[in-house]
Design a protein around this motif. Sequence first.
Motif, PDB file in Angstrom:
ATOM      1  N   SER A  35       0.866  -1.129  -0.027  1.00  0.00           N
ATOM      2  CA  SER A  35       0.112  -0.246   0.001  1.00  0.00           C
ATOM      3  C   SER A  35       0.822   1.138  -0.051  1.00  0.00           C
ATOM      4  O   SER A  35       0.476   2.238  -0.621  1.00  0.00           O
ATOM      5  CB  SER A  35      -1.029  -0.007   1.088  1.00  0.00           C
ATOM      6  OG  SER A  35      -1.901  -0.980   1.086  1.00  0.00           O
ATOM      7  N   TYR A  36       1.932   1.074   0.890  1.00  0.00           N
ATOM      8  CA  TYR A  36       2.686   2.390   1.031  1.00  0.00           C
ATOM      9  C   TYR A  36       3.989   2.635   0.041  1.00  0.00           C
ATOM     10  O   TYR A  36       4.758   3.811  -0.068  1.00  0.00           O
ATOM     11  CB  TYR A  36       3.192   2.543   2.431  1.00  0.00           C
ATOM     12  CG  TYR A  36       1.990   2.807   3.318  1.00  0.00           C
ATOM     13  CD1 TYR A  36       1.376   3.953   3.591  1.00  0.00           C
ATOM     14  CD2 TYR A  36       1.291   1.479   3.775  1.00  0.00           C
ATOM     15  CE1 TYR A  36       0.355   4.207   4.399  1.00  0.00           C
ATOM     16  CE2 TYR A  36       0.406   1.815   4.678  1.00  0.00           C
ATOM     17  CZ  TYR A  36      -0.225   2.877   4.839  1.00  0.00           C
ATOM     18  OH  TYR A  36      -1.387   2.954   5.749  1.00  0.00           O
ATOM     19  N   MET A  37       4.389   1.526  -0.642  1.00  0.00           N
ATOM     20  CA  MET A  37       5.541   1.800  -1.442  1.00  0.00           C
ATOM     21  C   MET A  37       5.300   1.215  -2.907  1.00  0.00           C
ATOM     22  O   MET A  37       6.156   1.732  -3.733  1.00  0.00           O
ATOM     23  CB  MET A  37       6.737   0.698  -0.831  1.00  0.00           C
ATOM     24  CG  MET A  37       7.044   1.265   0.684  1.00  0.00           C
ATOM     25  SD  MET A  37       8.132   0.149   1.562  1.00  0.00           S
ATOM     26  CE  MET A  37       9.573   0.822   0.898  1.00  0.00           C
ATOM     27  N   SER A  38       4.313   0.604  -3.324  1.00  0.00           N
ATOM     28  CA  SER A  38       4.367   0.024  -4.774  1.00  0.00           C
ATOM     29  C   SER A  38       4.028   1.019  -5.847  1.00  0.00           C
ATOM     30  O   SER A  38       4.462   0.847  -6.634  1.00  0.00           O
ATOM     31  CB  SER A  38       3.541  -1.248  -4.654  1.00  0.00           C
ATOM     32  OG  SER A  38       2.070  -0.967  -4.366  1.00  0.00           O
ATOM     33  N   LYS A  39       3.116   1.877  -5.397  1.00  0.00           N
ATOM     34  CA  LYS A  39       2.869   2.968  -6.268  1.00  0.00           C
ATOM     35  C   LYS A  39       3.186   4.394  -5.750  1.00  0.00           C
ATOM     36  O   LYS A  39       2.140   5.270  -5.574  1.00  0.00           O
ATOM     37  CB  LYS A  39       1.154   2.747  -6.881  1.00  0.00           C
ATOM     38  CG  LYS A  39       1.117   1.599  -7.542  1.00  0.00           C
ATOM     39  CD  LYS A  39      -0.220   1.247  -7.887  1.00  0.00           C
ATOM     40  CE  LYS A  39      -0.451  -0.109  -8.596  1.00  0.00           C
ATOM     41  NZ  LYS A  39      -1.957  -0.024  -9.169  1.00  0.00           N
ATOM     42  N   ARG A  40       4.315   4.538  -5.393  1.00  0.00           N
ATOM     43  CA  ARG A  40       4.808   5.902  -4.662  1.00  0.00           C
ATOM     44  C   ARG A  40       4.332   6.895  -5.618  1.00  0.00           C
ATOM     45  O   ARG A  40       4.578   7.149  -6.471  1.00  0.00           O
ATOM     46  CB  ARG A  40       6.160   5.702  -4.261  1.00  0.00           C
ATOM     47  CG  ARG A  40       6.794   6.764  -3.621  1.00  0.00           C
ATOM     48  CD  ARG A  40       6.469   7.153  -2.210  1.00  0.00           C
ATOM     49  NE  ARG A  40       6.821   5.908  -1.436  1.00  0.00           N
ATOM     50  CZ  ARG A  40       7.829   5.703  -0.506  1.00  0.00           C
ATOM     51  NH1 ARG A  40       8.686   6.427  -0.374  1.00  0.00           N
ATOM     52  NH2 ARG A  40       7.834   4.410  -0.061  1.00  0.00           N
ATOM     53  N   PRO A  41       3.814   7.832  -4.892  1.00  0.00           N
ATOM     54  CA  PRO A  41       3.331   9.157  -5.806  1.00  0.00           C
ATOM     55  C   PRO A  41       4.617   9.999  -6.016  1.00  0.00           C
ATOM     56  O   PRO A  41       5.404   9.953  -5.161  1.00  0.00           O
ATOM     57  CB  PRO A  41       2.332   9.926  -4.621  1.00  0.00           C
ATOM     58  CG  PRO A  41       2.398   9.425  -3.550  1.00  0.00           C
ATOM     59  CD  PRO A  41       3.003   8.215  -3.481  1.00  0.00           C
ATOM     60  N   GLY A  42       4.542  10.614  -7.116  1.00  0.00           N
ATOM     61  CA  GLY A  42       5.777  11.526  -7.303  1.00  0.00           C
ATOM     62  C   GLY A  42       5.893  13.047  -6.586  1.00  0.00           C
ATOM     63  O   GLY A  42       4.877  13.142  -5.767  1.00  0.00           O
ATOM     64  N   ALA A  43       6.951  13.459  -6.604  1.00  0.00           N
ATOM     65  CA  ALA A  43       7.169  14.615  -5.938  1.00  0.00           C
ATOM     66  C   ALA A  43       6.387  15.893  -6.238  1.00  0.00           C
ATOM     67  O   ALA A  43       5.912  16.488  -5.295  1.00  0.00           O
ATOM     68  CB  ALA A  43       8.713  15.314  -6.031  1.00  0.00           C
ATOM     69  N   ASP A  44       5.727  16.095  -7.565  1.00  0.00           N
ATOM     70  CA  ASP A  44       4.806  16.920  -7.682  1.00  0.00           C
ATOM     71  C   ASP A  44       3.670  16.623  -7.012  1.00  0.00           C
ATOM     72  O   ASP A  44       2.988  17.599  -6.557  1.00  0.00           O
ATOM     73  CB  ASP A  44       4.735  17.101  -9.375  1.00  0.00           C
ATOM     74  CG  ASP A  44       5.836  17.909 -10.053  1.00  0.00           C
ATOM     75  OD1 ASP A  44       6.694  18.550  -9.217  1.00  0.00           O
ATOM     76  OD2 ASP A  44       5.880  17.429 -11.316  1.00  0.00           O
TER      77      ASP A  44
END
Length: 159
Positions: A35-44
């Motif tokens: 949940s927390y690492m597989s689709k990490r949001p980008g910096a923007d």
Amino acid sequence: MNRTAHTVRRLGPLDAAFMDAVLDFFAEAFGDPASYMSKRPGADYLRSLLGGDSFIALAALEGDKVTGALCAYELRKFEQERSEIYIYDLAVAATHRRQGIATALIGSLQDIAAARGAWVIFVQADTAPEDEAAIALYSKLGVREEVLHFDIPVNRTSG
């Protein structure tokens, strides 16, 4: 009880790196890397989220190390001109529990909620044996309500 100096930092749009550390922290604390690492949001995305007015992220820090974190959402109400704050995630590192970190995080959130004119802060708690400490903390700080929670799937095939 071994109390160490912790600071609570509210994360803003320039804190995307700290938010990455919070995501890593939650992945470990909840044992849920998918949940927390597989689709990490980008910096923007993180800058936009942290700069918006509906998301609140707090990190308890020992130096630059995250020892606890809280993420919440402000929900503006329609029936009255007020809002509620929903604690979405709250965790403290196992090695740092019973040091007042969760209480300090919630205290900081209470200050933010008061400054925003929010009516109440609410949180859900699971009822598994490993969640007893969280339930005890929330019971100490607030009023327990008996409610049911339902996850309704999003129908992505309708047109």
